[in-house]
Design an enzyme around this catalytic site. Structure first.
Site: not given
Ligand code: NAP
Length: 309
Positions: A224, A272
Protein backbone atom coordinates in the site's frame (compact mmCIF):
# COMPACT_ATOMS: atom_id res chain seq x y z
CA UNK A 1 -30.00 -15.00 0.63
CA UNK A 2 -28.89 -12.42 -1.93
CA UNK A 3 -25.26 -11.45 -2.65
CA UNK A 4 -24.59 -7.83 -3.52
CA UNK A 5 -21.63 -6.92 -5.76
CA UNK A 6 -19.81 -3.61 -5.96
CA UNK A 7 -16.47 -2.72 -7.52
CA UNK A 8 -15.27 0.02 -9.81
CA UNK A 9 -12.45 -2.10 -11.20
CA UNK A 10 -13.78 -5.68 -11.27
CA UNK A 11 -16.22 -6.89 -13.90
CA UNK A 12 -19.60 -7.70 -12.28
CA UNK A 13 -20.71 -9.85 -15.20
CA UNK A 14 -17.57 -12.00 -15.05
CA UNK A 15 -18.22 -12.57 -11.32
CA UNK A 16 -21.92 -13.22 -11.92
CA UNK A 17 -21.13 -15.79 -14.64
CA UNK A 18 -18.48 -17.54 -12.54
CA UNK A 19 -20.77 -17.75 -9.50
CA UNK A 20 -23.87 -18.82 -11.39
CA UNK A 21 -21.93 -21.45 -13.34
CA UNK A 22 -21.06 -23.08 -10.01
CA UNK A 23 -24.39 -22.36 -8.31
CA UNK A 24 -27.30 -21.55 -10.64
CA UNK A 25 -29.40 -20.59 -7.59
CA UNK A 26 -26.98 -17.81 -6.54
CA UNK A 27 -29.04 -14.61 -6.15
CA UNK A 28 -26.48 -12.11 -7.50
CA UNK A 29 -27.32 -8.40 -7.39
CA UNK A 30 -25.27 -5.45 -8.60
CA UNK A 31 -25.14 -2.17 -6.69
CA UNK A 32 -27.02 0.17 -6.93
CA UNK A 33 -29.77 -1.64 -8.92
CA UNK A 34 -30.22 -4.34 -6.34
CA UNK A 35 -33.95 -4.72 -5.65
CA UNK A 36 -35.16 -5.27 -2.10
CA UNK A 37 -32.12 -4.49 0.08
CA UNK A 38 -33.61 -6.45 2.98
CA UNK A 39 -32.86 -9.68 1.09
CA UNK A 40 -29.14 -8.91 0.91
CA UNK A 41 -27.19 -10.75 3.58
CA UNK A 42 -23.74 -10.79 2.02
CA UNK A 43 -21.77 -8.34 -0.10
CA UNK A 44 -18.78 -8.95 -2.38
CA UNK A 45 -17.09 -5.59 -2.58
CA UNK A 46 -14.04 -3.54 -3.42
CA UNK A 47 -13.99 -0.07 -1.81
CA UNK A 48 -17.76 0.13 -1.19
CA UNK A 49 -19.25 3.61 -0.88
CA UNK A 50 -20.62 4.54 2.53
CA UNK A 51 -24.23 4.63 1.28
CA UNK A 52 -23.94 0.97 0.24
CA UNK A 53 -22.99 -0.10 3.77
CA UNK A 54 -25.70 2.12 5.24
CA UNK A 55 -28.36 0.71 2.90
CA UNK A 56 -28.11 -2.93 3.98
CA UNK A 57 -30.09 -3.58 7.19
CA UNK A 58 -29.58 -7.37 7.10
CA UNK A 59 -25.93 -7.59 6.08
CA UNK A 60 -24.22 -10.55 7.79
CA UNK A 61 -20.98 -10.91 5.81
CA UNK A 62 -18.66 -8.66 3.81
CA UNK A 63 -16.35 -10.39 1.37
CA UNK A 64 -13.48 -8.20 0.22
CA UNK A 65 -12.65 -8.52 -3.48
CA UNK A 66 -8.96 -8.68 -2.79
CA UNK A 67 -6.36 -9.24 -0.09
CA UNK A 68 -5.99 -5.79 1.50
CA UNK A 69 -8.81 -4.68 3.80
CA UNK A 70 -7.47 -1.32 5.04
CA UNK A 71 -10.17 0.57 3.10
CA UNK A 72 -12.91 -1.46 4.82
CA UNK A 73 -11.46 -1.20 8.32
CA UNK A 74 -11.18 2.57 8.01
CA UNK A 75 -14.75 2.94 6.67
CA UNK A 76 -16.84 4.76 9.26
CA UNK A 77 -20.14 3.16 10.10
CA UNK A 78 -19.22 -0.43 9.31
CA UNK A 79 -20.74 -2.32 12.27
CA UNK A 80 -17.97 -4.22 14.13
CA UNK A 81 -20.26 -7.24 14.39
CA UNK A 82 -20.15 -7.88 10.64
CA UNK A 83 -17.39 -10.32 9.79
CA UNK A 84 -15.05 -9.47 6.91
CA UNK A 85 -13.68 -12.27 4.78
CA UNK A 86 -11.13 -11.77 2.05
CA UNK A 87 -10.26 -13.65 -1.10
CA UNK A 88 -7.29 -15.92 -0.53
CA UNK A 89 -6.47 -17.62 -3.76
CA UNK A 90 -3.48 -19.44 -5.24
CA UNK A 91 -4.07 -17.73 -8.60
CA UNK A 92 -3.96 -14.31 -6.95
CA UNK A 93 -0.74 -15.29 -5.15
CA UNK A 94 0.76 -16.43 -8.43
CA UNK A 95 -0.21 -13.23 -10.21
CA UNK A 96 1.51 -11.21 -7.48
CA UNK A 97 4.59 -13.45 -7.54
CA UNK A 98 4.82 -12.90 -11.32
CA UNK A 99 4.69 -9.12 -10.91
CA UNK A 100 7.32 -9.23 -8.15
CA UNK A 101 9.57 -11.49 -10.20
CA UNK A 102 9.21 -9.30 -13.29
CA UNK A 103 10.01 -6.12 -11.33
CA UNK A 104 12.90 -7.80 -9.48
CA UNK A 105 14.45 -9.12 -12.70
CA UNK A 106 13.99 -5.74 -14.37
CA UNK A 107 16.05 -4.14 -11.60
CA UNK A 108 18.49 -7.03 -11.32
CA UNK A 109 19.19 -7.14 -15.08
CA UNK A 110 19.35 -3.33 -15.41
CA UNK A 111 16.49 -3.12 -17.91
CA UNK A 112 15.53 0.34 -16.62
CA UNK A 113 19.03 1.60 -17.41
CA UNK A 114 18.86 0.06 -20.90
CA UNK A 115 15.46 1.64 -21.56
CA UNK A 116 16.86 5.03 -20.56
CA UNK A 117 20.06 4.50 -22.63
CA UNK A 118 18.00 3.30 -25.60
CA UNK A 119 16.07 6.55 -25.69
CA UNK A 120 19.45 8.31 -26.10
CA UNK A 121 20.69 5.67 -28.63
CA UNK A 122 23.50 4.78 -26.23
CA UNK A 123 25.11 1.35 -26.02
CA UNK A 124 25.70 1.29 -22.27
CA UNK A 125 27.22 -2.04 -21.27
CA UNK A 126 26.53 -3.06 -17.66
CA UNK A 127 28.15 -6.33 -16.65
CA UNK A 128 25.39 -8.67 -15.39
CA UNK A 129 25.47 -10.00 -11.84
CA UNK A 130 24.33 -13.45 -10.91
CA UNK A 131 21.11 -13.77 -8.92
CA UNK A 132 23.13 -15.42 -6.14
CA UNK A 133 24.98 -12.09 -5.71
CA UNK A 134 21.78 -10.16 -5.13
CA UNK A 135 19.72 -10.12 -1.95
CA UNK A 136 16.00 -9.57 -2.25
CA UNK A 137 14.12 -8.78 0.96
CA UNK A 138 10.39 -9.39 1.15
CA UNK A 139 8.45 -7.53 3.83
CA UNK A 140 5.31 -9.46 4.72
CA UNK A 141 5.38 -13.24 4.48
CA UNK A 142 1.65 -13.89 4.26
CA UNK A 143 -0.26 -15.35 1.34
CA UNK A 144 1.33 -13.07 -1.23
CA UNK A 145 4.74 -12.39 0.30
CA UNK A 146 5.58 -16.03 0.99
CA UNK A 147 4.64 -17.09 -2.56
CA UNK A 148 6.78 -14.28 -4.00
CA UNK A 149 9.71 -15.08 -1.68
CA UNK A 150 9.67 -18.77 -2.66
CA UNK A 151 9.56 -17.87 -6.36
CA UNK A 152 12.53 -15.50 -5.95
CA UNK A 153 14.45 -18.21 -4.10
CA UNK A 154 13.67 -20.62 -6.94
CA UNK A 155 15.31 -18.13 -9.31
CA UNK A 156 18.52 -18.28 -7.29
CA UNK A 157 18.35 -14.94 -5.46
CA UNK A 158 19.48 -14.63 -1.87
CA UNK A 159 16.09 -14.14 -0.28
CA UNK A 160 15.26 -12.81 3.14
CA UNK A 161 11.82 -12.15 4.55
CA UNK A 162 10.39 -10.10 7.39
CA UNK A 163 7.13 -10.66 9.24
CA UNK A 164 5.52 -10.16 12.62
CA UNK A 165 5.69 -13.76 13.78
CA UNK A 166 8.44 -16.34 13.07
CA UNK A 167 8.27 -18.12 9.71
CA UNK A 168 10.09 -21.06 8.15
CA UNK A 169 10.30 -20.98 4.35
CA UNK A 170 12.80 -23.14 2.44
CA UNK A 171 15.56 -21.01 0.92
CA UNK A 172 14.46 -17.86 2.74
CA UNK A 173 16.32 -16.28 5.67
CA UNK A 174 13.57 -15.01 7.92
CA UNK A 175 13.44 -12.13 10.39
CA UNK A 176 10.59 -11.13 12.64
CA UNK A 177 9.49 -8.11 14.59
CA UNK A 178 10.43 -4.46 14.68
CA UNK A 179 13.74 -5.06 16.46
CA UNK A 180 15.10 -6.94 13.44
CA UNK A 181 13.92 -4.46 10.80
CA UNK A 182 17.19 -2.59 10.31
CA UNK A 183 19.22 -5.81 10.33
CA UNK A 184 16.84 -7.21 7.70
CA UNK A 185 17.17 -4.07 5.56
CA UNK A 186 20.94 -3.71 5.96
CA UNK A 187 21.73 -6.33 3.30
CA UNK A 188 18.60 -5.97 1.15
CA UNK A 189 19.56 -4.88 -2.39
CA UNK A 190 15.99 -5.09 -3.69
CA UNK A 191 13.16 -4.51 -1.22
CA UNK A 192 9.71 -5.91 -1.96
CA UNK A 193 6.94 -4.48 0.25
CA UNK A 194 3.98 -6.80 0.67
CA UNK A 195 2.65 -5.75 4.06
CA UNK A 196 -0.91 -4.82 4.93
CA UNK A 197 -1.55 -1.20 5.90
CA UNK A 198 -2.20 -1.02 9.66
CA UNK A 199 -1.41 1.57 12.34
CA UNK A 200 1.87 -0.33 12.97
CA UNK A 201 2.98 -0.43 9.34
CA UNK A 202 1.99 3.06 8.19
CA UNK A 203 5.15 4.92 7.06
CA UNK A 204 7.26 2.01 8.29
CA UNK A 205 9.59 2.63 5.38
CA UNK A 206 10.76 6.12 6.31
CA UNK A 207 14.03 7.96 5.74
CA UNK A 208 15.84 5.96 8.45
CA UNK A 209 14.68 2.64 7.02
CA UNK A 210 15.76 3.64 3.50
CA UNK A 211 19.12 4.86 4.82
CA UNK A 212 19.77 1.48 6.43
CA UNK A 213 19.66 -0.27 3.04
CA UNK A 214 22.82 -0.63 0.92
CA UNK A 215 23.45 2.46 -1.23
CA UNK A 216 21.88 2.11 -4.69
CA UNK A 217 19.22 -0.36 -3.52
CA UNK A 218 15.90 -0.75 -5.36
CA UNK A 219 12.40 -0.68 -3.96
CA UNK A 220 9.26 -2.46 -5.18
CA UNK A 221 6.08 -1.39 -3.39
CA UNK A 222 3.09 -3.61 -4.10
CA UNK A 223 1.58 -3.40 -0.59
CA UNK A 224 0.00 0.00 0.00
CA UNK A 225 1.26 3.52 -0.71
CA UNK A 226 1.19 4.81 2.89
CA UNK A 227 3.55 2.03 4.01
CA UNK A 228 6.28 4.26 2.57
CA UNK A 229 7.01 7.87 3.46
CA UNK A 230 6.68 9.29 -0.07
CA UNK A 231 8.77 12.38 0.64
CA UNK A 232 11.58 10.23 2.07
CA UNK A 233 11.31 7.98 -0.99
CA UNK A 234 11.75 10.92 -3.36
CA UNK A 235 14.73 12.19 -1.35
CA UNK A 236 16.32 8.72 -1.39
CA UNK A 237 15.87 8.52 -5.17
CA UNK A 238 17.32 11.99 -5.68
CA UNK A 239 20.33 11.33 -3.45
CA UNK A 240 21.11 7.97 -5.09
CA UNK A 241 20.47 6.06 -1.88
CA UNK A 242 17.81 4.28 -3.96
CA UNK A 243 18.76 3.72 -7.59
CA UNK A 244 15.36 2.63 -8.89
CA UNK A 245 11.80 1.92 -7.77
CA UNK A 246 8.80 0.05 -9.10
CA UNK A 247 5.62 1.40 -7.54
CA UNK A 248 2.13 -0.05 -7.90
CA UNK A 249 0.52 1.73 -4.94
CA UNK A 250 0.47 5.33 -3.74
CA UNK A 251 -0.78 7.62 -0.99
CA UNK A 252 -3.26 9.09 -3.44
CA UNK A 253 -4.66 6.95 -6.26
CA UNK A 254 -4.85 7.66 -9.13
CA UNK A 255 -1.45 9.32 -8.74
CA UNK A 256 -2.09 12.98 -9.68
CA UNK A 257 -0.44 14.13 -12.96
CA UNK A 258 1.58 16.80 -11.11
CA UNK A 259 3.06 14.31 -8.62
CA UNK A 260 6.89 14.50 -8.53
CA UNK A 261 7.23 10.71 -8.83
CA UNK A 262 6.14 10.91 -12.48
CA UNK A 263 9.23 13.07 -13.18
CA UNK A 264 11.73 10.52 -11.88
CA UNK A 265 13.05 8.46 -14.85
CA UNK A 266 14.29 5.77 -12.48
CA UNK A 267 10.73 5.08 -11.25
CA UNK A 268 8.35 2.70 -13.00
CA UNK A 269 4.73 3.39 -12.11
CA UNK A 270 1.91 0.89 -12.56
CA UNK A 271 -1.72 1.74 -11.66
CA UNK A 272 -2.43 -0.60 -8.71
CA UNK A 273 -2.92 -3.88 -10.55
CA UNK A 274 -0.10 -6.12 -9.38
CA UNK A 275 -2.65 -8.77 -8.47
CA UNK A 276 -6.42 -8.98 -8.60
CA UNK A 277 -9.15 -11.30 -7.42
CA UNK A 278 -9.98 -13.64 -10.29
CA UNK A 279 -13.63 -14.69 -10.73
CA UNK A 280 -12.92 -18.22 -11.99
CA UNK A 281 -10.86 -19.25 -8.98
CA UNK A 282 -12.35 -16.83 -6.42
CA UNK A 283 -15.98 -17.86 -6.98
CA UNK A 284 -15.48 -21.23 -5.30
CA UNK A 285 -14.57 -19.73 -1.93
CA UNK A 286 -17.22 -17.00 -2.16
CA UNK A 287 -19.87 -19.70 -2.55
CA UNK A 288 -18.27 -21.81 0.16
CA UNK A 289 -18.49 -18.88 2.60
CA UNK A 290 -22.12 -18.18 1.64
CA UNK A 291 -22.96 -21.83 2.31
CA UNK A 292 -21.17 -21.64 5.66
CA UNK A 293 -23.07 -18.47 6.51
CA UNK A 294 -26.38 -20.16 5.70
CA UNK A 295 -25.49 -23.24 7.73
CA UNK A 296 -23.95 -21.36 10.67
CA UNK A 297 -20.52 -22.95 10.11
CA UNK A 298 -17.21 -21.14 10.76
CA UNK A 299 -16.38 -18.71 7.93
CA UNK A 300 -13.14 -18.96 5.96
CA UNK A 301 -10.40 -16.36 5.44
CA UNK A 302 -11.69 -13.99 8.07
CA UNK A 303 -9.89 -10.74 8.78
CA UNK A 304 -8.76 -10.16 12.35
CA UNK A 305 -10.12 -6.67 12.86
CA UNK A 306 -7.99 -6.02 15.95
CA UNK A 307 -4.78 -6.98 14.12
CA UNK A 308 -5.90 -5.00 11.07
CA UNK A 309 -5.29 -7.72 8.45
P1 NAP B 1 -1.51 -11.60 4.70
O1 NAP B 1 -1.63 -13.00 4.24
O2 NAP B 1 -2.45 -11.09 5.74
O3 NAP B 1 -0.01 -11.39 5.21
C1 NAP B 1 0.44 -10.20 5.79
C2 NAP B 1 1.90 -10.37 6.19
O4 NAP B 1 2.36 -9.11 6.73
C3 NAP B 1 2.09 -11.42 7.29
O5 NAP B 1 3.27 -12.15 7.06
C4 NAP B 1 2.23 -10.57 8.55
O6 NAP B 1 3.00 -11.15 9.57
C5 NAP B 1 2.95 -9.35 8.00
N1 NAP B 1 2.74 -8.21 8.90
C6 NAP B 1 1.59 -7.57 9.20
N2 NAP B 1 1.82 -6.58 10.10
C7 NAP B 1 3.13 -6.63 10.37
C8 NAP B 1 3.97 -5.88 11.22
N3 NAP B 1 3.51 -4.89 12.00
N4 NAP B 1 5.29 -6.20 11.26
C9 NAP B 1 5.78 -7.21 10.51
N5 NAP B 1 5.04 -7.96 9.68
C10 NAP B 1 3.73 -7.66 9.61
O7 NAP B 1 -1.63 -10.58 3.48
P2 NAP B 1 -1.41 -10.87 1.92
O8 NAP B 1 -2.59 -11.58 1.36
O9 NAP B 1 -0.07 -11.47 1.72
O10 NAP B 1 -1.43 -9.38 1.35
C11 NAP B 1 -0.50 -8.40 1.78
C12 NAP B 1 -0.91 -7.02 1.30
O11 NAP B 1 -0.67 -6.90 -0.10
C13 NAP B 1 -2.39 -6.70 1.43
O12 NAP B 1 -2.72 -6.31 2.74
C14 NAP B 1 -2.54 -5.54 0.45
O13 NAP B 1 -2.28 -4.33 1.10
C15 NAP B 1 -1.44 -5.82 -0.57
N6 NAP B 1 -2.01 -6.17 -1.90
C16 NAP B 1 -1.70 -5.42 -2.99
C17 NAP B 1 -2.19 -5.76 -4.23
C18 NAP B 1 -1.82 -4.98 -5.45
O14 NAP B 1 -2.39 -5.22 -6.51
N7 NAP B 1 -0.88 -4.07 -5.37
C19 NAP B 1 -3.00 -6.89 -4.38
C20 NAP B 1 -3.30 -7.64 -3.25
C21 NAP B 1 -2.80 -7.28 -2.01
P3 NAP B 1 2.49 -12.51 10.29
O15 NAP B 1 2.64 -13.58 9.25
O16 NAP B 1 3.46 -12.67 11.38
O17 NAP B 1 1.07 -12.27 10.70
Amino acid sequence: MALLFHSQVDDPLAWRDALIRLDPACDFRIWPHCGDVRQIEAALVWKPPQDLIDALPNLRLLINLGAGVDHLLSAPGLPPSIPIARIVDAEMNRMMAQYVLLATLRHHRNFGAFERAGRLRQWDYIHPRSAADRTVGVMGLGQLGSTAALELARQGFQVRGWSRSPKALPGVLTFQGEDSLHLFLSKTDILVILLPLTPETRKLIDGAALASMPRGACLINVGRGPLVDEQALIEALDSGQLSEATLDVFNVEPLPPEHPLWERPQVLITPHLASIALPESGAVQVLDNLKRLREGLPLLNLVDRKRGY
